[in-house]
Design a protein around this motif. Structure first.
Motif, short mmCIF file in Angstrom:
data_model
loop_
_atom_site.label_atom_id
_atom_site.label_comp_id
_atom_site.label_asym_id
_atom_site.label_seq_id
_atom_site.Cartn_x
_atom_site.Cartn_y
_atom_site.Cartn_z
N GLU A 30 0.82 -1.21 0.00
CA GLU A 30 0.00 0.00 0.00
C GLU A 30 0.86 1.26 0.00
N THR A 31 1.94 1.25 0.74
CA THR A 31 2.83 2.40 0.79
C THR A 31 3.54 2.60 -0.55
N HIS A 32 4.00 1.52 -1.15
CA HIS A 32 4.60 1.61 -2.48
C HIS A 32 3.60 2.20 -3.48
N ASP A 33 2.37 1.72 -3.40
CA ASP A 33 1.35 2.02 -4.41
C ASP A 33 0.78 3.43 -4.26
N SER A 34 0.56 3.86 -3.02
CA SER A 34 -0.16 5.11 -2.78
C SER A 34 0.72 6.24 -2.25
N GLY A 35 1.91 5.92 -1.73
CA GLY A 35 2.80 6.94 -1.20
C GLY A 35 2.58 7.30 0.25
N LYS A 36 1.52 6.78 0.87
CA LYS A 36 1.27 7.11 2.28
C LYS A 36 2.33 6.49 3.17
N THR A 37 2.42 6.95 4.40
CA THR A 37 3.44 6.44 5.30
C THR A 37 3.13 4.99 5.68
N LEU A 38 4.18 4.26 6.01
CA LEU A 38 4.01 2.86 6.40
C LEU A 38 3.16 2.75 7.65
N GLU A 39 3.30 3.70 8.55
CA GLU A 39 2.49 3.70 9.77
C GLU A 39 1.00 3.82 9.42
N GLU A 40 0.67 4.69 8.47
CA GLU A 40 -0.71 4.81 8.02
C GLU A 40 -1.19 3.50 7.40
N SER A 41 -0.36 2.91 6.56
CA SER A 41 -0.75 1.68 5.87
C SER A 41 -0.98 0.54 6.85
N ARG A 42 -0.15 0.45 7.86
CA ARG A 42 -0.35 -0.60 8.88
C ARG A 42 -1.67 -0.40 9.61
N ALA A 43 -1.97 0.85 9.94
CA ALA A 43 -3.24 1.13 10.62
C ALA A 43 -4.41 0.78 9.71
N ASP A 44 -4.27 1.09 8.41
CA ASP A 44 -5.32 0.74 7.45
C ASP A 44 -5.56 -0.76 7.44
N MET A 45 -4.47 -1.54 7.38
CA MET A 45 -4.62 -3.00 7.29
C MET A 45 -5.30 -3.58 8.53
N ASP A 46 -4.99 -3.02 9.68
CA ASP A 46 -5.65 -3.46 10.90
C ASP A 46 -7.14 -3.16 10.84
N ASP A 47 -7.49 -1.97 10.36
CA ASP A 47 -8.90 -1.61 10.20
C ASP A 47 -9.59 -2.51 9.18
N ILE A 48 -8.89 -2.83 8.10
CA ILE A 48 -9.46 -3.67 7.06
C ILE A 48 -9.75 -5.07 7.60
N ALA A 49 -8.81 -5.62 8.36
CA ALA A 49 -9.06 -6.92 8.98
C ALA A 49 -10.28 -6.86 9.88
N ASN A 50 -10.43 -5.78 10.63
CA ASN A 50 -11.59 -5.62 11.51
C ASN A 50 -12.89 -5.60 10.74
N VAL A 51 -12.88 -5.01 9.53
CA VAL A 51 -14.10 -4.95 8.72
C VAL A 51 -14.54 -6.36 8.34
N PHE A 52 -13.62 -7.19 7.87
CA PHE A 52 -13.98 -8.57 7.50
C PHE A 52 -14.42 -9.37 8.72
N VAL A 53 -13.74 -9.18 9.83
CA VAL A 53 -14.11 -9.89 11.05
C VAL A 53 -15.51 -9.46 11.52
N TYR A 54 -15.77 -8.16 11.47
CA TYR A 54 -17.08 -7.66 11.91
C TYR A 54 -18.21 -8.22 11.06
N PHE A 55 -18.08 -8.08 9.75
CA PHE A 55 -19.17 -8.56 8.88
C PHE A 55 -19.26 -10.08 8.90
N GLY A 56 -18.13 -10.76 9.08
CA GLY A 56 -18.20 -12.21 9.22
C GLY A 56 -19.02 -12.62 10.43
N GLY A 57 -18.86 -11.88 11.52
CA GLY A 57 -19.65 -12.16 12.72
C GLY A 57 -21.10 -11.74 12.62
N LEU A 58 -21.38 -10.79 11.70
CA LEU A 58 -22.74 -10.29 11.55
C LEU A 58 -23.59 -11.18 10.64
#
Length: 485
Positions: A84-112
């Motif tokens: 994501e950082t290579h592709d979009s230019g955002k900081t690696l810290e931002e990208s890591r936070a994004d990935m954690d949020d993304i995992a949470n989205v799949f986990v949330y809807f999986g449980g729903l």
């Protein structure tokens, strides 16, 4: 591309080079699909939905697969963040936070998945039953933007799969890499062939076909307002369901009684995070007149200290803009602000450091003495540009904040909670933060009023977007009516 469970090249053999916006170096090449590829993917999704087992798969089984996608994202978080950082230019810290949020989205809807089973209604007619059920809407076309490539994809993929739909995903042609990777993880998690299809290519070909094709039942798009309008028109071909998130010009209201340090810190984060390339960016600041000078002075001083650079460097605070074309758009708005009479307090040009010359960098910029009718105040710049206005009364702040075609998000900073809650109740926006800016999470709906879009993502409402409501009535004691004899 990924169609009917197979990885393949574009039918034309064409490819696109993906570059790093930090230095314009080539990252890789990807397939460049066209209308024929889109039609083939739609045909597969249509057949899979109409004749396949996925819509009838028990909800808890679909949910388990979607949950496992989230687990695999956590497993491969570092690889995804780096992409994501290579592709979009955002900081690696931002990208890591994004990935954690993304995992949470799949986990949330999986449980729903098996928690939304419809409802039973007590009918006013004797000897009858009445129930409301939710069924998958069908074939879903999904188009995502370049600023949050995988995050926005997750908001669409997870609920669509959980609800039992089939889909065709088209990511932005300039930032497709993490979406390609997550389709690999979806395959590993057990998503059946034909259920989720990935077609790469431009919006004016692949995206247009998704929007107008008669076999697509829903089109979900996140991006610019003008493209959103075109998608609405194309979707009228078969009156397909639409879900649109079209950005905003989000006000950040700061009262004189706000905690100074918190208000300034949050204002910086609101507008300069990810170089301002955020649909909910607090790019329009309204400061109570008595606090104006102190707040502006501190904002300008801090803005001068923002460190631009490579997203992989730990001291980088902000990366580049996504492309040369987008930087030119931002520059045009800055020139427009000057012509309109706004005062350029800081920034307003490209950086001069030699190490930044190969990237699409632009200095964080602040305009003061802005008026609410200026184009730079009313239109979405989508870059690191902050406009600042003043207000004297609470009602004036509310009036100015609402005076825009958008209604995605906004914030109010005040230690007077009653006042803050009152302002929040009057703002015509889908999300309002009090004494904070930018928080979002999978459990809460996201979307806007007015021309910021139609429908909601995330939360229970985000799942409902991917379902149709059916009422089933049963006569327990059927007998002739006797009306016509």
């Amino acid at each position: 591309m990924y169609i009917n469970g197979e990885w393949e090249e574009a039918s034309s053999g064409e490819t696109r080079t993906i570059i790093n916006p930090y230095n314009q170096e080539e990252i890789t090449t990807v397939a460049e699909g066209n209308v024929d590829d889109a039609k083939r993917a739609i045909d597969v999704a249509r057949k899979t939905f109409d004749q396949g087992d996925w819509p009838a798969t028990p909800a808890n089984e679909r949910g388990e697969i979607v949950y496992n996608i989230g687990r695999l994202i956590r497993r491969d978080l570092e690889e995804l963040a780096s992409l994501e950082t290579h592709d979009s230019g955002k900081t690696l810290e931002e990208s890591r936070a994004d990935m954690d949020d993304i995992a949470n989205v799949f986990v949330y809807f999986g449980g729903l998945a098996d928690k939304e089973g419809g409802e039973v209604i007590e009918p006013p007619i004797p000897h009858s039953t009445s129930k409301v059920v939710r069924e998958p809407v069908g074939v879903c076309g999904q188009i995502t933007p370049w600023n949050y490539p995988l995050l926005q994809a997750s908001w669409k993929l997870a609920p669509a799969l959980v609800a039992g739909n089939t889909l065709i995903m088209k990511p932005s042609e300039i930032t497709p890499l993490t979406t390609v990777k997550v389709f690999e993880l979806m395959e590993e998690a057990g998503v059946p062939a034909g259920v989720a299809n990935l077609v790469l290519g431009p919006g004016h070909t692949v995206g247009d076909e998704l929007a107008k094709n008669m076999d697509v039942d829903l089109i979900s798009f996140t991006g610019g307002i003008e493209t959103g309008k075109k998608i609405m028109q194309a979707a009228s071909s078969n009156v397909k369901n639409i879900a649109l998130e079209l950005g905003g010009k989000n006000p950040n209201i700061v009262f004189a009684d706000a905690d100074f340090e918190t208000a300034v810190d949050q204002a910086m984060n609101a507008v300069f995070f990810h170089a301002g390339q955020v649909c909910s960016a607090g790019a329009r600041m309204l400061i109570e007149e008595s606090a104006y000078d102190d707040v502006v002075d501190e904002l300008v001083n801090r803005t001068k200290r923002i460190k631009l650079g490579n997203g992989f460097n730990s001291d980088t605070m902000s990366g580049p803009l996504i492309s040369a074309d987008h930087r030119e758009k931002v520059e045009k708005y800055v020139e427009m602000g000057k012509e309109e009479g706004a005062h350029l307090a800081v920034g307003g040009k490209r950086p001069e450091e030699p190490e930044l010359q190969d990237g699409f960098f632009y200095l964080p910029t602040i305009f003061t003495h802005c008026k609410e009718d200026m184009r730079i105040v009313q239109e979405e710049v989508f870059g690191p540009v902050l406009t600042i206005e003043t207000f004297q009364t609470t009602e004036e702040a509310i009036q100015k904040a609402n005076n825009t075609i958008y209604g995605l998000a906004g914030a109010v900073f005040s230690t007077d909670i009653c006042k803050a809650e009152y302002v929040a109740s009057k703002l015509r926006m889908g999300t309002v933060w009090i004494n904070d800016f930018h928080p979002y999470f999978a459990q809460a709906p996201w979307g806007g009023y007015k021309q910021s879009g139609i429908g909601r993502e995330l939360g229970v409402q985000g799942l409902e977007e991917y379902t149709e409501v059916k009422h089933i009535y049963r006569n327990i004691q059927p007998e002739p009516i006797g009306w016509f004899k």
